[in-house]
Design a protein around this motif. Sequence first.
Motif, PDB file in Angstrom:
ATOM      1  N   ALA A 301       0.852  -1.202   0.000  1.00 36.82           N
ATOM      2  CA  ALA A 301       0.000   0.000   0.000  1.00 36.82           C
ATOM      3  C   ALA A 301       0.882   1.244   0.000  1.00 36.82           C
ATOM      4  CB  ALA A 301      -0.899  -0.004   1.243  1.00 36.82           C
ATOM      5  N   CYS A 302       0.256   2.402  -0.026  1.00 36.94           N
ATOM      6  CA  CYS A 302       0.980   3.687   0.032  1.00 36.94           C
ATOM      7  C   CYS A 302       0.387   4.563   1.137  1.00 36.94           C
ATOM      8  CB  CYS A 302       0.803   4.480  -1.270  1.00 36.94           C
ATOM      9  SG  CYS A 302       1.349   3.631  -2.726  1.00 36.94           S
ATOM     10  N   GLY A 303       1.213   5.461   1.651  1.00 33.79           N
ATOM     11  CA  GLY A 303       0.739   6.500   2.572  1.00 33.79           C
ATOM     12  C   GLY A 303       0.019   5.934   3.786  1.00 33.79           C
ATOM     13  N   THR A 304      -1.103   6.553   4.096  1.00 31.94           N
ATOM     14  CA  THR A 304      -1.889   6.137   5.256  1.00 31.94           C
ATOM     15  C   THR A 304      -2.296   4.664   5.139  1.00 31.94           C
ATOM     16  OG1 THR A 304      -2.678   8.337   5.787  1.00 31.94           O
ATOM     17  CG2 THR A 304      -4.143   6.534   6.354  1.00 31.94           C
ATOM     18  N   SER A 305      -2.610   4.240   3.938  1.00 33.27           N
ATOM     19  CA  SER A 305      -2.998   2.835   3.755  1.00 33.27           C
ATOM     20  C   SER A 305      -1.834   1.910   4.108  1.00 33.27           C
ATOM     21  CB  SER A 305      -3.444   2.590   2.308  1.00 33.27           C
ATOM     22  OG  SER A 305      -4.640   3.280   2.066  1.00 33.27           O
ATOM     23  N   TYR A 306      -0.610   2.394   3.884  1.00 34.73           N
ATOM     24  CA  TYR A 306       0.557   1.590   4.253  1.00 34.73           C
ATOM     25  C   TYR A 306       0.657   1.462   5.785  1.00 34.73           C
ATOM     26  CZ  TYR A 306       5.272  -0.022   4.977  1.00 34.73           C
ATOM     27  OH  TYR A 306       6.348  -0.745   5.419  1.00 34.73           O
ATOM     28  N   ILE A 348      -4.003  -2.520   0.093  1.00 34.16           N
ATOM     29  CA  ILE A 348      -4.956  -1.629   0.765  1.00 34.16           C
ATOM     30  C   ILE A 348      -4.944  -0.308   0.014  1.00 34.16           C
ATOM     31  CG2 ILE A 348      -5.568  -0.447   2.918  1.00 34.16           C
ATOM     32  CD1 ILE A 348      -4.044  -2.606   4.441  1.00 34.16           C
ATOM     33  N   SER A 349      -6.108   0.151  -0.384  1.00 30.48           N
ATOM     34  CA  SER A 349      -6.182   1.434  -1.086  1.00 30.48           C
ATOM     35  C   SER A 349      -7.590   1.995  -0.939  1.00 30.48           C
ATOM     36  CB  SER A 349      -5.849   1.251  -2.562  1.00 30.48           C
ATOM     37  OG  SER A 349      -6.046   2.463  -3.252  1.00 30.48           O
ATOM     38  N   GLN A 350      -7.692   3.148  -0.306  1.00 32.90           N
ATOM     39  CA  GLN A 350      -9.000   3.789  -0.173  1.00 32.90           C
ATOM     40  C   GLN A 350      -9.609   4.007  -1.544  1.00 32.90           C
ATOM     41  OE1 GLN A 350     -12.001   6.414  -0.429  1.00 32.90           O
ATOM     42  NE2 GLN A 350     -10.051   7.297  -1.030  1.00 32.90           N
ATOM     43  N   SER A 351      -8.843   4.652  -2.428  1.00 29.00           N
ATOM     44  CA  SER A 351      -9.381   5.016  -3.751  1.00 29.00           C
ATOM     45  C   SER A 351      -9.491   3.820  -4.678  1.00 29.00           C
ATOM     46  CB  SER A 351      -8.456   6.043  -4.402  1.00 29.00           C
ATOM     47  OG  SER A 351      -7.158   5.479  -4.563  1.00 29.00           O
ATOM     48  N   GLY A 352      -8.630   2.828  -4.465  1.00 28.32           N
ATOM     49  CA  GLY A 352      -8.588   1.691  -5.390  1.00 28.32           C
ATOM     50  C   GLY A 352      -7.947   2.066  -6.716  1.00 28.32           C
ATOM     51  N   GLU A 353      -7.322   3.251  -6.789  1.00 27.20           N
ATOM     52  CA  GLU A 353      -6.776   3.718  -8.064  1.00 27.20           C
ATOM     53  C   GLU A 353      -5.306   4.125  -7.965  1.00 27.20           C
ATOM     54  OE1 GLU A 353      -8.343   3.392 -10.743  1.00 27.20           O
ATOM     55  OE2 GLU A 353     -10.440   3.242 -10.125  1.00 27.20           O
ATOM     56  N   THR A 354      -4.695   4.020  -6.795  1.00 28.28           N
ATOM     57  CA  THR A 354      -3.314   4.477  -6.642  1.00 28.28           C
ATOM     58  C   THR A 354      -2.396   3.726  -7.614  1.00 28.28           C
ATOM     59  OG1 THR A 354      -3.752   5.057  -4.364  1.00 28.28           O
ATOM     60  CG2 THR A 354      -1.445   4.705  -4.941  1.00 28.28           C
ATOM     61  N   ALA A 355      -1.694   4.485  -8.453  1.00 23.86           N
ATOM     62  CA  ALA A 355      -0.953   3.872  -9.568  1.00 23.86           C
ATOM     63  C   ALA A 355       0.066   2.839  -9.080  1.00 23.86           C
ATOM     64  CB  ALA A 355      -0.256   4.959 -10.370  1.00 23.86           C
ATOM     65  N   GLY A 399     -12.000  14.579   1.961  1.00 27.87           N
ATOM     66  CA  GLY A 399     -10.784  15.241   2.451  1.00 27.87           C
ATOM     67  C   GLY A 399      -9.549  14.499   1.932  1.00 27.87           C
ATOM     68  N   VAL A 400      -8.566  15.259   1.492  1.00 28.29           N
ATOM     69  CA  VAL A 400      -7.363  14.613   0.962  1.00 28.29           C
ATOM     70  C   VAL A 400      -6.680  13.784   2.058  1.00 28.29           C
ATOM     71  CG1 VAL A 400      -5.010  15.125   0.139  1.00 28.29           C
ATOM     72  CG2 VAL A 400      -6.986  16.162  -0.983  1.00 28.29           C
ATOM     73  N   ALA A 401      -6.730  14.288   3.284  1.00 25.18           N
ATOM     74  CA  ALA A 401      -6.144  13.522   4.387  1.00 25.18           C
ATOM     75  C   ALA A 401      -7.105  12.397   4.779  1.00 25.18           C
ATOM     76  CB  ALA A 401      -5.907  14.442   5.570  1.00 25.18           C
ATOM     77  N   SER A 402      -6.610  11.206   4.711  1.00 18.31           N
ATOM     78  CA  SER A 402      -7.468  10.045   4.988  1.00 18.31           C
ATOM     79  C   SER A 402      -7.711   9.886   6.490  1.00 18.31           C
ATOM     80  CB  SER A 402      -6.792   8.794   4.431  1.00 18.31           C
ATOM     81  OG  SER A 402      -7.649   7.709   4.548  1.00 18.31           O
ATOM     82  N   THR A 403      -8.964   9.687   6.864  1.00 13.54           N
ATOM     83  CA  THR A 403      -9.300   9.506   8.283  1.00 13.54           C
ATOM     84  C   THR A 403     -10.181   8.278   8.454  1.00 13.54           C
ATOM     85  OG1 THR A 403     -11.107  11.091   7.954  1.00 13.54           O
ATOM     86  CG2 THR A 403      -9.090  11.925   8.965  1.00 13.54           C
ATOM     87  N   LEU A 486       2.361  11.868   9.700  1.00 15.17           N
ATOM     88  CA  LEU A 486       1.961  12.142   8.306  1.00 15.17           C
ATOM     89  C   LEU A 486       0.826  13.170   8.269  1.00 15.17           C
ATOM     90  CD1 LEU A 486       2.090  11.498   5.241  1.00 15.17           C
ATOM     91  CD2 LEU A 486       0.455   9.682   5.651  1.00 15.17           C
ATOM     92  N   LYS A 487      -0.138  12.991   9.156  1.00 14.77           N
ATOM     93  CA  LYS A 487      -1.276  13.920   9.176  1.00 14.77           C
ATOM     94  C   LYS A 487      -0.787  15.349   9.437  1.00 14.77           C
ATOM     95  CE  LYS A 487      -4.563  11.784   7.867  1.00 14.77           C
ATOM     96  NZ  LYS A 487      -3.748  10.870   7.254  1.00 14.77           N
ATOM     97  N   LEU A 488       0.149  15.487  10.386  1.00 16.97           N
ATOM     98  CA  LEU A 488       0.620  16.837  10.714  1.00 16.97           C
ATOM     99  C   LEU A 488       1.386  17.452   9.542  1.00 16.97           C
ATOM    100  CD1 LEU A 488       0.444  18.667  13.245  1.00 16.97           C
ATOM    101  CD2 LEU A 488       2.857  18.200  13.550  1.00 16.97           C
ATOM    102  N   LYS A 489       2.218  16.625   8.886  1.00 14.26           N
ATOM    103  CA  LYS A 489       2.986  17.134   7.738  1.00 14.26           C
ATOM    104  C   LYS A 489       2.047  17.597   6.643  1.00 14.26           C
ATOM    105  CE  LYS A 489       5.701  13.372   7.849  1.00 14.26           C
ATOM    106  NZ  LYS A 489       6.776  12.415   7.818  1.00 14.26           N
ATOM    107  N   GLU A 490       1.110  16.716   6.282  1.00 13.60           N
ATOM    108  CA  GLU A 490       0.308  17.026   5.095  1.00 13.60           C
ATOM    109  C   GLU A 490      -0.699  18.147   5.340  1.00 13.60           C
ATOM    110  OE1 GLU A 490      -2.228  13.986   3.344  1.00 13.60           O
ATOM    111  OE2 GLU A 490      -2.584  13.064   5.282  1.00 13.60           O
ATOM    112  N   LEU A 491      -1.122  18.332   6.584  1.00 19.58           N
ATOM    113  CA  LEU A 491      -2.140  19.353   6.841  1.00 19.58           C
ATOM    114  C   LEU A 491      -1.567  20.666   7.358  1.00 19.58           C
ATOM    115  CD1 LEU A 491      -4.667  16.980   8.544  1.00 19.58           C
ATOM    116  CD2 LEU A 491      -5.050  18.165   6.391  1.00 19.58           C
TER     117      LEU A 491
END
Length: 610
Positions: A301-306, A348-355, A399-403, A486-491
């Motif tokens: 996975a990537c990002g939060t999903s990772y 794991i991918s919220q969007s199901g589209e992460t390249a 929201g771009v930040a996944s929760t 990650l949440k603090l960095k991205e937001l």
Amino acid sequence: MCGIVGYLGPKEPKNIIIEGLKKLEYRGYDSAGIAVIHDGKTKRVRAQGKLKNLEEKLISESFNGHLGIGHTRWATHGAPNERNAHPHQAGEISLVHNGIIENYLEIKAELIKKGTEIKSDTDSELVAHLIWEDIQKTQNLLQSVKNTLGKIVGAFSILVMWEKSPNELIAFKDGPPLIVGIGEKEHFVVSDVQAAIKYTKRFVYLNDREIVHIQGTDVKFMNAKGEPIKKDIVTVDWSEDQVEKAGFKHFMLKEIYEQPRAVAQAIAPYIDTDTHSILLKNIGYEMTDLYKKIDRVFFIACGTSYYAAMVGKYLIEQIAKVPVETDIASEFRYRKPVMPANTLVITISQSGETADTLAAIRLAKECGAQTLSITNVAQSSIDREATGHMYMNTGVEVGVASTKAFTSTLSLLNILAVQIAKVRGKISVADEKQIVQSLLAVPSQMETVLSYDKYFKEAAAKLAEFKGFLYLGRGVSFPIALEGALKLKELAYMHAEGYAAGEMKHGPLALIDKDMAIVVVAPSDDLIDKTISNLQEAKARGGKIISIGTGENEGLKSMSEFYLPLPAAFWTTNPLVAVVPLQLMSYHLADHLKYDVDQPRNLAKSVTVE
Ligand code: AGP
């Protein structure tokens, strides 16, 4: 990433396209544009920056045609300015594009040699030129799109219209998603169903290297060679109000508050609430058999999903006793992984589209692995690649930040660990019951910690004075520390690092001084004493501690500037509840600093480029 909306039908396209782009702005927001046929001519309006800039430019514009395309951009090639905004035009062709044209330098050189004037720095404009060059010979849009496809290399989806043919719209997908909305005598082509859900619930998902050709009210699907193909219409039951803010200041805050319901919804299909057991019936025979045989699990996975995947490792290893590896998708796909027989790859991918995750699941299949996808979007590209499926079932996350997708995934990973353990005979009835009861308690525990909303709103100004944040945790709390950072960095665009608490003395301890906040996730589990020792080391060097612990933990409280008690929970569900205060803290810091919470700079929700 980018968002695409196309419309052909009896209505005035401008507002439909703009409304659609608003729903897709999460995909990119560097610039936006629209092209509509008006009095037989193409009228194009573009603007740098957010969609509202385009809307302002469009106030005085009116269009009388029935065909239009629009785009919201996340820049890959070329700066985010108006001349690079889509739609791009070449002669009578207008085109919007999502993805990357890998051979753009060769195409560009070739076009320049022929004397073509190129007006932008994008790879996208070149495709419009190729089609325009071809159509002057063929006078046939479909033929020219097909001819052009053979000349382009990369992962790209395009939507094209030709001024001379105001009743015709063509799209091609190879990589980034494109979905066709089938309405009453009208059709939509969109990057995400949200953009057309107001008008139709019937959608056709294009697969890679498929074309849709819409002419008047007629729609045809074909492969890249133009051979007809049969496609199924999927009915999507999302409602339009799921993509509204419902009185909250931001989508992110709304989605944080939706978590109790989201978790309840995610686990409901898998739990027998009478016996407090986890059902196996919806795994499917194929997966049940597989769970018996697997020797190894890979999470990708990537990002939060990772970070959710990292929690999954602890759960599956400790509950089902199967060895687990976790991989960041962009690493996995190039590290020539060794996949032993009987490997289960879980993406794991919220969007199901992460390249990267999509490429990883394809690679895993090529290596002979069996696959399970955990996603929020049924029929998304990743979901369609997998053999087994679990759904977050949280509704749209804007929201771009996944929760809520994160916490729903964590609840599914609890379920999955027990399912694998059950099939392999590795869990007792009592242990299963304990996990189920803990899961069932999560929604009300989350409600309790949502009260930190007010607390962080008040504390935001003080917290914003820190120069840096070090997030610490052990065991299942370690990925939560990473997620908090990650949440603090991205937001809030503040420097934050997540670390395993025991690693601190191997380097990060040198960072600590009075301006460094140490955010520790330390629920009362087997590792709490060790985490407290690590905190003593930080405290002794002047670090200011913000701690999240279980109940009134006096030891932890006395060391901390800020102490946030969590309700008591079993180790398997602590992460679901502990992450909520961290989400709220980042939200309020970003809001206090007046940053764009729902659309942080440089980011996009669905990362469909490498
Ligand atoms: C989360 O807050 C991020 N915006 C990002 O890390 C995200 O989780 C990542 O891009 C993966 O997305 P996916 O779950 O849709 O694959």
